[in-house]
Design an enzyme around this catalytic site. Structure first.
Site, short mmCIF file in Angstrom:
data_model
loop_
_atom_site.label_atom_id
_atom_site.label_comp_id
_atom_site.label_asym_id
_atom_site.label_seq_id
_atom_site.Cartn_x
_atom_site.Cartn_y
_atom_site.Cartn_z
N TRP A 130 0.86 -1.20 0.00
CA TRP A 130 0.00 0.00 0.00
C TRP A 130 0.88 1.24 0.00
O TRP A 130 2.09 1.14 0.31
CB TRP A 130 -0.92 0.01 1.24
N ASP A 193 -0.04 10.94 -0.09
CA ASP A 193 -1.06 12.00 0.05
C ASP A 193 -2.43 11.45 0.45
O ASP A 193 -2.59 10.23 0.59
CB ASP A 193 -1.16 12.76 -1.28
N GLU A 196 -3.46 8.63 -1.56
CA GLU A 196 -2.64 7.42 -1.43
C GLU A 196 -1.84 7.10 -2.67
O GLU A 196 -1.56 5.95 -2.97
CB GLU A 196 -3.54 6.21 -1.11
C1 NOJ Z 1 -7.08 3.10 -4.08
C2 NOJ Z 1 -6.86 4.42 -3.45
O1 NOJ Z 1 -7.54 4.50 -2.29
C3 NOJ Z 1 -7.16 5.50 -4.44
O2 NOJ Z 1 -7.07 6.76 -3.86
C4 NOJ Z 1 -6.16 5.36 -5.50
O3 NOJ Z 1 -6.43 6.31 -6.50
C5 NOJ Z 1 -6.12 3.98 -6.06
N1 NOJ Z 1 -6.10 2.95 -5.04
C6 NOJ Z 1 -4.89 3.82 -6.90
O4 NOJ Z 1 -3.75 3.94 -6.12
C1 NOJ Z 2 -9.59 6.36 -1.71
C2 NOJ Z 2 -9.30 7.74 -1.31
O1 NOJ Z 2 -8.41 8.28 -2.25
C3 NOJ Z 2 -8.70 7.80 0.07
O2 NOJ Z 2 -8.57 9.14 0.44
C4 NOJ Z 2 -9.57 7.08 1.06
O3 NOJ Z 2 -8.96 7.10 2.31
C5 NOJ Z 2 -9.84 5.67 0.61
N1 NOJ Z 2 -10.32 5.62 -0.74
C6 NOJ Z 2 -10.89 4.99 1.48
O4 NOJ Z 2 -12.10 5.65 1.37
#
Ligand code: NOJ
Ligand code: NOJ
Length: 457
Positions: A130, A193, A196
């Protein structure tokens, strides 16, 4: 494309006509209820907040530190705003469970790894690959727990606070102190960020880190930990210096990330900046709600999304544009090889921002340096009213800001389903929802915008 757009507009028009006639589908009540459904649902430990009940495509059945902290913060705000929407007993039981789960998770991760963003519904740290660390997590969690600690202190529960939330001793083993120490020692470290995806130093992360340490210093003083308070305030000053670097005068907006070392190239125009202000501003002059830099950034974000999402070109009524995360986004809610879409949390962030800005607009704060930007934000053509009749001008600006905020609420409402359910995203072409269903953060963002508006309809 032209034909497609036309069809989209027609389709939208029909839907819009039915939607203006009917009542709103999303309400304070429905969002609060759906939010609460995602706290400790079946199959999870007490104190767990799932990001969404969706367990496949995508699997969001995890406890994210960021989402959970924001959700619990909103729940507290609901209670503190007047206390009628949620009973003290249910608030307290949810908060005590959350505190216990935080302790468990912090202990499982260990101090060095408090930047872990994601936990299983058992409370154990996620052990797959992750984007980590995500250093906004401990800061957001501390902000929420500090608010809770202050609430308990006001009720005379000093003993519980000292025992379970902030023990003024080192090494820090109590949840708030542990998070604050982590923030104070790690704010310079690169991390991922809010989305993620990219590694670097992030505006939103630094904003919430600063707020956590400021509020933490106040709490430390109340609990006779003056030495710690001084230490946290020193770090606040350092973080402020870092924060100043995010304003890019050439581009004319606040950048979301600097010193990026991995991840895709981005313009750095990003709604996470507005989220950083909503979650982290203390309205003491540094990137306050009515800071010109923040206002200018909000304007640029709206413009870019108004232009890139086809659904925003459809002729509708009073709806503001649907907002996405950042223009180059390619995460469609299922995979990163798709096309980015508008998100509910992003659209609500704009609503909340403009409700907040409306409160700040006053004869004292609107002046010869900023009135043109206010005019631009609310599309007021006769901007010279400012010089002719200031009270009338302020009234118009306030009305305009409120209407604008309402437009973002109407936009989200339009894309929700008939029972006010909201997923993570809405498709950029046809507007139907996609991505994780019943995203807890979507509901928290809605409730939080309504609290800012001052209405519980
Ligand atoms: C899942 C993350 O939570 C999301 O923010 C991100 O864009 C995708 N994975 C790809 O990294
Ligand atoms: C993707 C988002 O980009 C992230 O900010 C969030 O924490 C996760 N999803 C879970 O909702």
């Amino acid at each position: 494309m032209k034909v497609r757009l036309k069809m989209v507009s027609l389709f939208f028009l029909c839907f819009f006509v039915t939607s203006v006639q009917g009542a709103e589908k999303i309400s304070f009540h429905s969002s609060l209820m759906y939010l609460q459904n995602n706290i400790h649902p079946v199959g999870t430990e007490k104190g767990i907040v799932v990001a969404s009940p969706s367990q496949q495509n995508p699997d969001y059945f995890f406890h994210w530190v960021r989402d959970s902290a924001l959700v619990m913060n909103t729940l507290l705000d609901v209670y503190l705003s007047d206390g009628h929407q949620i009973s003290e007993t249910s608030l307290l039981s949810a908060m005590y469970d959350y505190v216990d789960r935080v302790k468990f998770s912090q202990y499982q991760s260990g101090f060095e790894h408090l930047g872990e963003p994601k936990y299983y519904v058992s409370g154990y740290p996620f052990n797959g690959p992750w984007g980590r660390p995500q250093n906004d997590g401990p800061a957001l969690r501390a902000i929420t727990l500090i608010k809770f600690a202050n609430f308990l202190l006001d009720k005379g529960e000093r003993w519980y606070v000292l025992e379970n939330l902030y023990k003024p001793v080192l090494p820090a083993l109590s949840p708030i102190k542990m998070d604050l120490e982590f923030v104070a020692q790690n704010w310079q470290q690169q991390g991922f960020d809010y989305w993620e995806e990219v590694k670097g130093l992030h505006f939103s992360t630094a904003m919430v880190q600063r707020k956590a340490l400021l509020k933490g210093a106040e709490l430390a003083l109340k609990l006779d930990d003056a030495y710690a308070a001084r230490y946290y305030l020193e770090k606040v000053k350092d973080i402020e210096e870092l924060l100043k670097k995010f304003w890019n005068p050439q581009k004319g907006y606040i950048e979301s990330t600097i010193e990026q070392t991995s991840g895709v190239w981005k313009s750095q125009l990003d709604i996470s900046v507005i989220l950083g202000v909503l979650h982290g501003a203390t309205n003491d002059g540094l990137y306050s709600i009515n800071d010109l830099k923040v206002m200018e950034t909000a304007r640029r974000i709206e413009d870019v999304f108004a232009n890139i999402f086809p659904i925003n070109q459809a002729e509708t009524g009073n709806e503001a544009p649907a907002i996405g995360r950042y223009p180059e986004d390619s995460y469609d809610g299922y995979s990163v090889n798709g096309e980015g879409n508008p998100w509910f949390i992003a659209t609500f962030a704009m609503a909340e921002y403009y409700f907040a800005l409306e409160k700040y607009a006053s004869a004292a704060s609107v002046d010869s340096k900023n009135y043109r930007l206010y005019c631009a934000l609310v599309s007021l053509e006769k901007c010279q009213v400012y010089t002719n009749d200031k009270p009338a001008f302020i009234r118009k600006i306030k009305e305009g800001l409120r209407a604008k905020a309402e437009g973002f609420l109407a936009r989200a409402d339009f894309h929700s389903d008939s029972e006010g359910h909201m997923s993570e995203q809405m498709n950029r072409y046809h507007g139907f929802m996609q991505g994780a269903r019943d995203l807890t953060w979507s509901y928290a963002a809605h409730v939080s915008a309504l609290l800012q508006k001052g209405s519980k309809d």
